[in-house]
Design a protein around this motif. Structure first.
Motif, short mmCIF file in Angstrom:
data_model
loop_
_atom_site.label_atom_id
_atom_site.label_comp_id
_atom_site.label_asym_id
_atom_site.label_seq_id
_atom_site.Cartn_x
_atom_site.Cartn_y
_atom_site.Cartn_z
N LEU A 126 0.84 -1.21 0.00
CA LEU A 126 0.00 0.00 0.00
C LEU A 126 0.87 1.25 0.00
CD1 LEU A 126 -2.97 0.91 0.15
CD2 LEU A 126 -2.60 1.26 2.56
N PHE A 127 1.90 1.25 0.85
CA PHE A 127 2.72 2.45 0.96
C PHE A 127 3.60 2.66 -0.27
CE2 PHE A 127 2.51 2.14 5.82
CZ PHE A 127 1.25 2.69 5.77
N MET A 158 -3.71 0.66 13.02
CA MET A 158 -2.57 -0.11 13.53
C MET A 158 -2.22 0.31 14.94
SD MET A 158 -1.89 -2.32 11.36
CE MET A 158 -0.25 -3.02 11.45
N TYR A 200 -8.53 4.85 -3.36
CA TYR A 200 -8.36 6.29 -3.18
C TYR A 200 -6.99 6.75 -3.67
CZ TYR A 200 -12.52 6.13 -0.32
OH TYR A 200 -13.80 5.95 0.11
N LEU A 201 -5.98 5.89 -3.45
CA LEU A 201 -4.64 6.26 -3.88
C LEU A 201 -4.50 6.13 -5.38
CD1 LEU A 201 -2.45 4.47 -1.19
CD2 LEU A 201 -3.11 6.84 -1.29
N VAL A 244 -5.20 8.73 3.76
CA VAL A 244 -5.09 7.27 3.74
C VAL A 244 -4.08 6.80 4.78
CG1 VAL A 244 -4.22 5.34 2.39
CG2 VAL A 244 -5.80 6.94 1.36
N TYR A 245 -2.96 7.51 4.85
CA TYR A 245 -1.92 7.10 5.79
C TYR A 245 -2.42 7.19 7.23
CZ TYR A 245 2.59 6.74 8.10
OH TYR A 245 3.61 6.35 8.91
N PHE A 288 -4.81 4.33 8.11
CA PHE A 288 -4.03 3.11 8.33
C PHE A 288 -3.30 3.17 9.67
CE2 PHE A 288 -1.36 -0.41 7.57
CZ PHE A 288 -1.83 -1.07 6.47
N SER A 295 -6.96 6.40 -7.83
CA SER A 295 -7.67 7.38 -8.65
C SER A 295 -6.91 8.70 -8.64
CB SER A 295 -9.06 7.63 -8.06
OG SER A 295 -8.93 8.26 -6.81
N LYS A 348 -5.08 13.64 0.12
CA LYS A 348 -5.55 12.28 -0.12
C LYS A 348 -4.61 11.25 0.48
CE LYS A 348 -5.75 10.90 -4.40
NZ LYS A 348 -6.17 11.05 -5.80
N PHE A 349 -3.31 11.42 0.19
CA PHE A 349 -2.35 10.41 0.64
C PHE A 349 -2.18 10.43 2.16
CE2 PHE A 349 -0.06 8.60 -3.09
CZ PHE A 349 -0.98 9.05 -4.02
N THR A 399 -4.63 -5.73 7.93
CA THR A 399 -3.84 -5.00 6.93
C THR A 399 -4.37 -5.28 5.52
OG1 THR A 399 -2.23 -6.79 7.08
CG2 THR A 399 -1.69 -4.76 8.20
N LEU A 455 -7.64 -3.30 5.04
CA LEU A 455 -7.33 -1.87 4.92
C LEU A 455 -6.72 -1.55 3.56
CD1 LEU A 455 -5.87 -0.77 8.36
CD2 LEU A 455 -7.87 0.11 7.21
N SER A 456 -5.78 -2.41 3.12
CA SER A 456 -5.15 -2.17 1.82
C SER A 456 -6.19 -2.13 0.72
CB SER A 456 -4.13 -3.27 1.50
OG SER A 456 -3.13 -3.28 2.45
N LEU A 492 -11.85 11.83 2.42
CA LEU A 492 -11.81 10.85 1.32
C LEU A 492 -13.18 10.65 0.70
CD1 LEU A 492 -9.38 8.11 2.61
CD2 LEU A 492 -8.95 9.91 0.95
N LEU A 499 -8.45 1.03 1.05
CA LEU A 499 -7.82 2.34 0.86
C LEU A 499 -7.15 2.50 -0.50
CD1 LEU A 499 -6.30 2.86 4.40
CD2 LEU A 499 -8.30 3.93 3.43
#
Lengths: 220, 68, 229
Positions: free
Chosen positions: A147-148, C158, A216-217, C150-151, C154, A219, C146-147, A206, A209-210, C70, A213
């Motif tokens: 994801l990152f 966690m 969104y990353l 998302v971060y 997450f 698009s 946006k990024f 995880t 979530l991946s 988002l 999410l």
């Protein structure tokens, strides 16, 4: 549903095929891992305590995972973005990447494990349990860093990946270190399964979530 | 301004830390009546922070009204 | 009531001021239980613990507005998320600082490895530092929002996993209420302490909200002046 599964399968195959055709990346990663273990072997002069073994093992795995998974979306985000986006949905794309990366990470973990066993002798008592730990841990690592790696691909800057990933991977790492310890000592079956359960839970979290999410990353 | 506030807040808590510290030099702060000394310093800092916040609040309020 | 409406109101700020002074005045006067190692340092309870509550609340606001960003793509949500995280991080540092001096007195060291919660919160602070590094490395504001949104989603999940599941599994913590240590409710937190502790929680949370909302409003005014929205 079946159609989508098929597409995911083809994406994974494409990934593997591209990797195979451009062998230099794979070979350099292999050499990276082997070189790292060899350095450790020399630094410790061939003798090692179990605790250091665990620490070294997971540190090598962590750093090679960052390098392997970090460039997952290099091509997709920069050169083939519109092409890929027209062909598949983001969910299919991330699924294929997650599966492929999990496989790749597991493969490299195995290599490090074999290397370390050759150099330092057998350190793990319950090796089948440890293989399970490797497999599940690899899934967790690849979920998180895949994801990152989208973010770092956008930024065109792989240096950010450890900065983003290390603090977040800490719970996973603690669990994995604990599981490695467990696979070397005598504990009853329940205790072993509870910890595997926690690992599975983290993997699932995880993973979900991946998948949620990533669109969104992806698009623009 | 923000940085100043940050250090003020840090100050508060280093004082709390000092009175919690059971080092010999701070022995005088442990007894009940010397706690008052700590408290006074704490209160002065608190007054500074609160007046700062109120001033900011007023400024922003007037800005918001002007923009509206 | 929306966030923007709530933050322009005065009444809760008045309550915050009153309770802050109450905490700092009565917190030093109130008769505390005479416990062996803690002694007078138990008064740190009114400062250390509420710091974490304030941080948690601000991080939850950050999570809420990240999700909202988002789903709605309104930049204003991102501003609120960012500023909340900033003040949350400040309270995180303060929590670490007050906890550290307290640990020095009661546990004998500034930093204790066996303490899962301490390490978890240090990791959380690192995560939110990374959040701001991520933000600063984007130049395009939409992509930044946006990024980092998302971060932070997450990261929050966690983080929850870290402080809720990991200590249960590995089970070593020196904090009250963990691994054989009695909780606050059983003996530490008697009625006198309670009388200051709950107002202190409200006071510090109020201070956190006030600080972050001021930053948010400054940003909103700036955006209006630059006619962004």
């Amino acid at each position: 549903m079946l159609e989508q599964a098929n597409r995911v399968k083809y994406l994974i195959l494409k990934e593997a095929y591209l990797e195979w055709r451009n062998k230099s990346v794979l070979a350099s990663m292999l050499l990276y891992v082997i070189g790292a273990t060899f350095i450790v072997y020399y630094a410790f002069e061939g003798r090692i305590e179990f605790q250091s073994w665990t620490a070294i093992f997971w540190v090598i795995v962590l750093f090679s995972v960052i390098n392997i998974v970090g460039k997952t979306f290099e091509k997709e985000v920069n050169q083939q973005y519109y092409y890929i986006r027209g062909l598949v949905s983001p969910i299919e794309l991330i699924l294929s990447k997650l599966f492929y990366n999990a496989f790749l990470v597991f493969f490299f973990e195995l290599i490090v494990y074999v290397e370390m066993t050759i150099f330092f002798g057998i350190q793990i008592q319950d090796s089948s349990y440890f293989l399970l730990v490797l497999f599940l841990g690899g899934i967790g690592f690849s979920n998180l860093f895949t994801l990152f790696s989208t973010i770092t691909a956008r930024l065109n800057n792989i240096v950010v990946l450890p900065v983003l990933g290390f603090p977040i991977i800490l719970p996973l790492l603690i669990l994995v270190l604990r599981l490695t310890n467990i696979s070397n000592i005598e504990v009853d079956f329940d205790e072993k399964m509870i910890n595997i359960g926690a690992m599975l839970l983290l993997d699932t979290i995880t993973f979900i979530l991946s998948i949620i999410l990533f669109p969104y990353l992806w698009s623009e | 301004m923000k940085v100043a506030l940050f250090f003020l807040l840090i100050n508060i808590f280093s004082i709390v830390g000092v009175f919690a510290e059971e080092h010999q030099a701070y022995d005088l702060l442990i007894t009940q009546d010397k706690l008052v000394a700590v408290q006074v310093v704490l209160l002065i800092i608190l007054v500074v922070i609160v007046t700062f916040l109120i001033r900011q609040e007023k400024q922003i309020k007037s800005l918001e009204d002007r923009i509206k | 009531m929306t966030y923007e409406k709530f933050t322009t109101q005065i009444w809760w700020k008045a309550i915050t001021i009153v309770l802050l002074f109450y905490t700092c005045i009565y917190g030093f006067i109130v008769k505390v239980p005479d416990l062996p190692i803690l002694e007078q340092s138990i008064r740190n309870l009114f400062f250390h613990v509420p710091m974490w509550f304030a941080m948690m609340l601000l991080m939850m606001i950050n999570l809420f507005f990240s999700i909202k960003y988002l789903s709605s793509n309104s930049q204003r949500n991102d501003v609120i998320a960012e500023k909340s995280a900033l003040i949350g991080l400040l309270f995180g540092f303060l929590g670490l600082a007050t906890g550290s001096v307290w640990a020095k007195v009661t546990w004998g060291a500034w930093w204790v490895f066996a303490e899962v919660k301490l390490n978890a919160t240090a990791a959380a602070v690192l995560v939110y530092c990374a959040y701001f590094i991520l933000r600063s490395s984007f130049s395009d504001s939409e992509m930044k929002a946006k990024f980092s949104g998302v971060y932070s989603i997450f990261a929050f999940v966690m983080f929850m996993v870290f402080i809720n599941i990991i200590p249960r599994v590995s089970g070593s913590s020196l904090h009250p209420g963990n691994g054989g240590n009695p909780g606050f409710n059983s003996y530490d937190l008697d009625n006198n302490l309670r009388k200051v502790f709950y107002p202190a929680v409200i006071a510090w949370i109020g201070l956190g909200l006030w600080l972050s909302s001021l930053l948010v409003r400054i940003q909103f005014v700036k955006r209006k002046l630059d006619s962004i929205d």
